[in-house]
Design an enzyme around this catalytic site. Structure first.
Site, PDB file in Angstrom:
ATOM      1  N   HIS A 204      50.890   7.925  55.736  1.00 62.24           N
ATOM      2  CA  HIS A 204      51.937   6.872  55.160  1.00 62.24           C
ATOM      3  C   HIS A 204      53.219   7.649  54.913  1.00 62.24           C
ATOM      4  O   HIS A 204      53.497   8.633  54.332  1.00 62.24           O
ATOM      5  CB  HIS A 204      51.627   6.296  54.107  1.00 62.24           C
ATOM      6  N   CYS A 205      54.380   7.164  55.560  1.00 64.47           N
ATOM      7  CA  CYS A 205      55.793   7.660  55.520  1.00 64.47           C
ATOM      8  C   CYS A 205      56.427   7.044  54.749  1.00 64.47           C
ATOM      9  O   CYS A 205      56.749   5.644  54.742  1.00 64.47           O
ATOM     10  CB  CYS A 205      56.400   7.752  57.002  1.00 64.47           C
TER      11      CYS A 205
END
Length: 243
Positions: free
Chosen positions: A117-118
């Site tokens: 997850h960025c």
């Protein structure tokens, strides 16, 4: 009550968006103001190329932020093996689990070929948007590399000049230089890491936590590796087909 994980991630993503959009023009203005950097013509060819690289990076950032990965839906695909009937259902979003998928607590969805997850993009990186993400990283690394060369090649000249003795002219170039080096190191590290993942058709959890991926065995550590050229070809197909 404490701030939720989703709220913290949203604020971080908003900060990252403004940082990316404001850092480039501010940097250009500082370089135009700082003597000996973009001289003799601050609007010359070198400055124009640098601005063009920043614009390309901003466009790719918008595309990467707008793109979303493929989410897992009911039916189809290879399911995760389990002892019971309910082992194939995600207890969070009630979707049928697929091999290489993972449920993201922030996105609250199961993502196919989940990598991570960025927070900067405020979304998961996985099948469907990994290509755009890597292009954004690569373009940013190229722009920062050019900026590092421009700044580094003029530090010695500026230090030799009398104007460098002024504390304002002293602090600005050093701050810009250290910031560029720091961001360039992070960006290049991420580019190298994801190029390795692309060339071997792996994901970050498959490399860092293979014990949690039941489809990985000691005699077959890379079950989806189809060879370098085929892996890269698959990645290019993803970039062209989805963003």
């Amino acid at each position: 009550m404490g701030e939720s994980l989703i709220d913290r991630n949203s604020k971080m993503a908003e900060f990252g968006m403004w940082f990316v959009f404001l850092a480039h023009p501010v940097t250009i203005i500082l370089l135009m103001w700082w003597p000996n950097v973009l001289t003799p013509d601050p609007f010359g060819f070198d400055a124009q190329i640098l601005v063009l690289k920043f614009i390309i990076a901003d466009v790719l950032f918008c595309q990467a932020r707008r793109s979303v990965p493929y989410f897992v839906t009911i039916g189809g695909g290879d399911l995760e093996r389990g002892d019971g009937q309910h082992d194939n259902i995600c207890c969070e979003c009630q979707c049928v689990r697929m091999i290489r998928s993972k449920h993201c607590k922030i996105c609250q969805r199961c993502v196919r070929k989940w990598d991570h997850h960025c927070p900067l993009l405020n979304g998961c990186i996985g099948e469907g948007n990994h290509g755009r993400y890597v292009l954004f990283l690569a373009s940013t690394a190229v722009g920062l590399s050019h900026l590092a060369v421009v700044v580094g090649s003029t530090i010695k000249i500026t230090m030799a000049s009398t104007v460098f003795q002024n504390i304002t002219y002293n602090f600005i170039p050093l701050f810009v230089s250290l910031t560029v080096i720091f961001l360039l190191a992070i960006c290049c590290g991420l580019v190298v890491w994801h190029l390795f993942l692309i060339s071997t058709n792996q994901t970050t959890p498959e490399v860092l936590h293979p014990e949690k991926c039941f489809w990985i065995h000691a005699d077959l550590p890379r079950p989806y590796d189809k060879g370098f050229f085929n892996n890269v070809k698959m990645w290019f197909s993803e970039v062209r087909g989805r963003g």
